[in-house]
Each structure stands twice: as structure tokens, then as C-alpha cells.
Motif scaffolding. Sequence first.
Motif, PDB file in Angstrom:
ATOM      1  N   GLY A  92     -14.688 -11.804 -17.811  1.00 26.48           N
ATOM      2  CA  GLY A  92     -13.441 -11.793 -18.564  1.00 26.48           C
ATOM      3  C   GLY A  92     -12.210 -12.122 -17.739  1.00 26.48           C
ATOM      4  N   TYR A  93     -11.075 -11.727 -18.273  1.00 28.85           N
ATOM      5  CA  TYR A  93      -9.770 -12.071 -17.697  1.00 28.85           C
ATOM      6  C   TYR A  93      -9.612 -11.461 -16.309  1.00 28.85           C
ATOM      7  CZ  TYR A  93      -4.657 -12.019 -17.281  1.00 28.85           C
ATOM      8  OH  TYR A  93      -3.365 -12.166 -16.855  1.00 28.85           O
ATOM      9  N   PHE A  94      -9.122 -12.269 -15.354  1.00 26.40           N
ATOM     10  CA  PHE A  94      -8.940 -11.713 -14.008  1.00 26.40           C
ATOM     11  C   PHE A  94      -7.570 -12.022 -13.407  1.00 26.40           C
ATOM     12  CE2 PHE A  94     -11.222 -15.774 -13.239  1.00 26.40           C
ATOM     13  CZ  PHE A  94     -10.400 -16.381 -12.306  1.00 26.40           C
ATOM     14  N   GLY A  95      -6.648 -12.571 -14.172  1.00 23.20           N
ATOM     15  CA  GLY A  95      -5.317 -12.744 -13.610  1.00 23.20           C
ATOM     16  C   GLY A  95      -4.526 -13.845 -14.263  1.00 23.20           C
ATOM     17  N   THR A  96      -3.255 -13.894 -13.905  1.00 22.51           N
ATOM     18  CA  THR A  96      -2.328 -14.906 -14.403  1.00 22.51           C
ATOM     19  C   THR A  96      -1.654 -15.574 -13.213  1.00 22.51           C
ATOM     20  OG1 THR A  96      -1.909 -13.634 -16.419  1.00 22.51           O
ATOM     21  CG2 THR A  96      -0.308 -15.331 -15.844  1.00 22.51           C
TER      22      THR A  96
ATOM     23  N   ASP B 173     -20.983 -10.269  -9.213  1.00 21.80           N
ATOM     24  CA  ASP B 173     -20.821  -8.860  -9.588  1.00 21.80           C
ATOM     25  C   ASP B 173     -19.443  -8.576 -10.170  1.00 21.80           C
ATOM     26  OD1 ASP B 173     -23.377  -8.168  -8.726  1.00 21.80           O
ATOM     27  OD2 ASP B 173     -22.704  -7.854  -6.658  1.00 21.80           O
ATOM     28  N   GLY B 174     -18.578  -9.585 -10.171  1.00 25.41           N
ATOM     29  CA  GLY B 174     -17.256  -9.398 -10.744  1.00 25.41           C
ATOM     30  C   GLY B 174     -16.173  -9.034  -9.767  1.00 25.41           C
ATOM     31  N   ASP B 175     -16.480  -9.028  -8.465  1.00 23.95           N
ATOM     32  CA  ASP B 175     -15.455  -8.725  -7.455  1.00 23.95           C
ATOM     33  C   ASP B 175     -14.546  -9.944  -7.246  1.00 23.95           C
ATOM     34  OD1 ASP B 175     -16.481  -6.170  -7.016  1.00 23.95           O
ATOM     35  OD2 ASP B 175     -17.925  -6.905  -5.538  1.00 23.95           O
ATOM     36  N   LEU B 176     -13.289  -9.673  -6.936  1.00 22.11           N
ATOM     37  CA  LEU B 176     -12.271 -10.719  -6.828  1.00 22.11           C
ATOM     38  C   LEU B 176     -11.796 -10.847  -5.385  1.00 22.11           C
ATOM     39  CD1 LEU B 176     -10.585 -12.558  -8.830  1.00 22.11           C
ATOM     40  CD2 LEU B 176      -8.816 -10.797  -8.673  1.00 22.11           C
TER      41      LEU B 176
ATOM     42  N   GLN C 263     -22.603 -20.111  -5.384  1.00 24.16           N
ATOM     43  CA  GLN C 263     -22.330 -18.906  -4.611  1.00 24.16           C
ATOM     44  C   GLN C 263     -21.352 -17.974  -5.308  1.00 24.16           C
ATOM     45  OE1 GLN C 263     -23.844 -18.582  -1.321  1.00 24.16           O
ATOM     46  NE2 GLN C 263     -24.981 -20.260  -2.278  1.00 24.16           N
ATOM     47  N   TRP C 264     -20.668 -18.482  -6.350  1.00 19.94           N
ATOM     48  CA  TRP C 264     -19.611 -17.726  -7.003  1.00 19.94           C
ATOM     49  C   TRP C 264     -19.732 -17.870  -8.514  1.00 19.94           C
ATOM     50  CZ3 TRP C 264     -17.334 -15.004  -3.295  1.00 19.94           C
ATOM     51  CH2 TRP C 264     -17.323 -15.538  -1.998  1.00 19.94           C
ATOM     52  N   SER C 265     -19.310 -16.832  -9.227  1.00 23.37           N
ATOM     53  CA  SER C 265     -19.304 -16.880 -10.683  1.00 23.37           C
ATOM     54  C   SER C 265     -18.173 -17.758 -11.204  1.00 23.37           C
ATOM     55  CB  SER C 265     -19.177 -15.469 -11.253  1.00 23.37           C
ATOM     56  OG  SER C 265     -19.217 -15.484 -12.655  1.00 23.37           O
TER      57      SER C 265
ATOM     58  N   LEU D 173      -4.942 -26.420   0.532  1.00 24.47           N
ATOM     59  CA  LEU D 173      -4.862 -25.762  -0.766  1.00 24.47           C
ATOM     60  C   LEU D 173      -3.867 -24.608  -0.731  1.00 24.47           C
ATOM     61  CD1 LEU D 173      -8.639 -25.674  -1.789  1.00 24.47           C
ATOM     62  CD2 LEU D 173      -6.914 -27.423  -2.280  1.00 24.47           C
ATOM     63  N   ARG D 174      -3.236 -24.362  -1.860  1.00 21.42           N
ATOM     64  CA  ARG D 174      -2.239 -23.299  -1.930  1.00 21.42           C
ATOM     65  C   ARG D 174      -2.885 -21.925  -2.082  1.00 21.42           C
ATOM     66  NH1 ARG D 174       2.059 -26.485  -5.930  1.00 21.42           N
ATOM     67  NH2 ARG D 174       2.535 -28.160  -4.417  1.00 21.42           N
ATOM     68  N   ARG D 175      -3.941 -21.857  -2.881  1.00 22.65           N
ATOM     69  CA  ARG D 175      -4.638 -20.593  -3.074  1.00 22.65           C
ATOM     70  C   ARG D 175      -5.995 -20.878  -3.704  1.00 22.65           C
ATOM     71  NH1 ARG D 175      -1.579 -15.722  -6.009  1.00 22.65           N
ATOM     72  NH2 ARG D 175      -0.967 -17.456  -7.364  1.00 22.65           N
ATOM     73  N   VAL D 176      -6.997 -20.090  -3.303  1.00 24.37           N
ATOM     74  CA  VAL D 176      -8.323 -20.141  -3.919  1.00 24.37           C
ATOM     75  C   VAL D 176      -8.671 -18.733  -4.358  1.00 24.37           C
ATOM     76  CG1 VAL D 176     -10.771 -20.670  -3.621  1.00 24.37           C
ATOM     77  CG2 VAL D 176      -9.048 -22.060  -2.447  1.00 24.37           C
ATOM     78  N   THR D 177      -9.062 -18.578  -5.612  1.00 27.19           N
ATOM     79  CA  THR D 177      -9.493 -17.289  -6.138  1.00 27.19           C
ATOM     80  C   THR D 177     -10.991 -17.359  -6.423  1.00 27.19           C
ATOM     81  OG1 THR D 177      -7.320 -16.959  -7.150  1.00 27.19           O
ATOM     82  CG2 THR D 177      -9.107 -15.541  -7.902  1.00 27.19           C
TER      83      THR D 177
END
Length: 289
Positions: free
Chosen positions: A200-204, A283-286, A236-238, A274-278
Motif C-alpha cells: 500500500g501507500y508509503f509516502g508522498t 516484507d514492507g520495510d522502507l 530484489q525489491w517489492s 539521482l536525487r533520491r531512491v526509495t
Amino acid sequence: MKLTRRRFLTISAAFAALPAHANSWQGRAFGADVSITINGPRDLAKPALAEARRTIREIEQLFSLYDPASSLSRLNNSGALVDPDRCFLALMKAADDAYRITGGLFDPTVQPLWRALAEEHDPTVARAAIGWERVNFDTDRITLDADQSLTFNGIAQGFATDLVVDALTRSGLANTLVNIGEYRGVGGPWSIGLSDPDHGYFGTRALTTGAVATSSPSALSLGAHAHILHPTARPQWSTVSVEAATATMADALSTALVLAPRDAVENIARAAGLRRVTLVTFDGDLTTI
């Protein structure tokens, strides 16, 4: 197209920030919902929106896998393309840059593997055909190796987004948001919601001048395989969300970084500026880089 939770949240978050006098258009391109929003005078916005829609149609005619008359389809069917369009060459160069920056994780020659898995065929020959380094191109001709075909689904939407933004800017419009599968904004700030298909939602993100692209391997499956493919690397990532100066780079690298371990993500992000990578784990960890 089913409106996924990710799609709904992203669209909702973006349009929640629109001023009442914004000019906007929503439609379909590249098999997905697209939108263009302009905060500016209507006498400038109306013709600019019409020009933007023409640009989107022209890019689709170059890179569509489903139109047999497209330049990409003709290249895939014959193995060669003579006198390629300048936009086609520009995207080839951008794909080559992404291939080199990611150490081969971004590779448009995965199309035969995609088709084999989608049609439940033996993928052995398709895997052997993968290898962008065997593609040759210059201003006169593009040539594929035996059994190769290309897909630009991991970069063409971003490329189209940049072309539209650049055209709007040349028209004198300094506060725009373009979404052609990936977002690029000018002016702003524009609020972009991010979401993972499973968690689900993880940020703006507040987007001013720059781009954001998000890739999730589980958004589409090919049998037991995720839709982001590589001959040896596995997801490697969701979800990976990339913020960059251009939508082309954000699009390509969000696709490739799905396949990269953490240390490689950091190295590629630094090399690409890159400016930012999320990153969202399975498992849902950010994690934010």
C-alpha cells in the motif's frame, strides 16, 4: 485497464494539489492512463495540450510493440531499421546509457524472453538472445543480432514524458505536470503519492522541477515470473521509486534497480546523479537513499 491501488493513489495525490484554474487532459497512451496538467493561461495551454497529444501519438507510432507498422515492430520483425527517426536514435542512446550505468541490469533485448514466458514457451533460445552489447546502431542503421528483439517498455514512457514537458516549456508554460506512466513536473510543487502493490501507500513526494518513476515487479506477472526480466538477475525489491532530473532516466533506472542489491543501488544512484531512491522490501520495510 484495471485501476490498481498504486495507480489510484498516485492519480489522487497528484490531482488533489491542482489549482482550480488548471488546464488538464486525461487519456490513454502506451496501454495506460495518462494526464497532462497546466497551471497557466488558457490561450497558451489549449494549443500546447493539442501539440502534446500529437507528440504522444508520434512516440507511440515509433515504439509500440502492438502496432505492426511502428518503427520498433519493423525493427523486431526484420532485424534491421534503415534511416531511423531521430527520436528513435535518441531513445536508443538513452537506453545505451542506462545499460552502461547499470552494468547491464537495464537491457531492452529481454523482449524474446518476455514473449516466451507470456506464451508459455521454452525460454532457452530467448535467454540466449539477450545482450544489448550485440545491438549495433548509428544514424544510418540499427541492426539486431540473431533471434533478438527489443522492448522499450521500461524507458519509452519516461522518454515521451520528457518530450512533452520540453514542448510545454518551449511554449512558455512554466508550471506543468505530465504523467505518461512516469511523472515529471515543472514549477509546482506537485504532490505525488507512492504506493506498493502489496503493502500500500508509503509516502508522498513534493515534485517541483524533476521526475519520479516507480517500478514494482509484482504489478504484473508472467506465470511464476515477475514482469521485470533479466537473464540472470532476479527482483530484489517489492518497489523502487527513483527521483531524477529526467523522466527517461527515472523510468529506466527504477526498472533496473528492482534487480539490484543495496550496494549496487547506492553505486548506480551515485553514478547517475539521482536525487533520491526509495526502496520497499518484500516484507514492507522502507529504505531511502
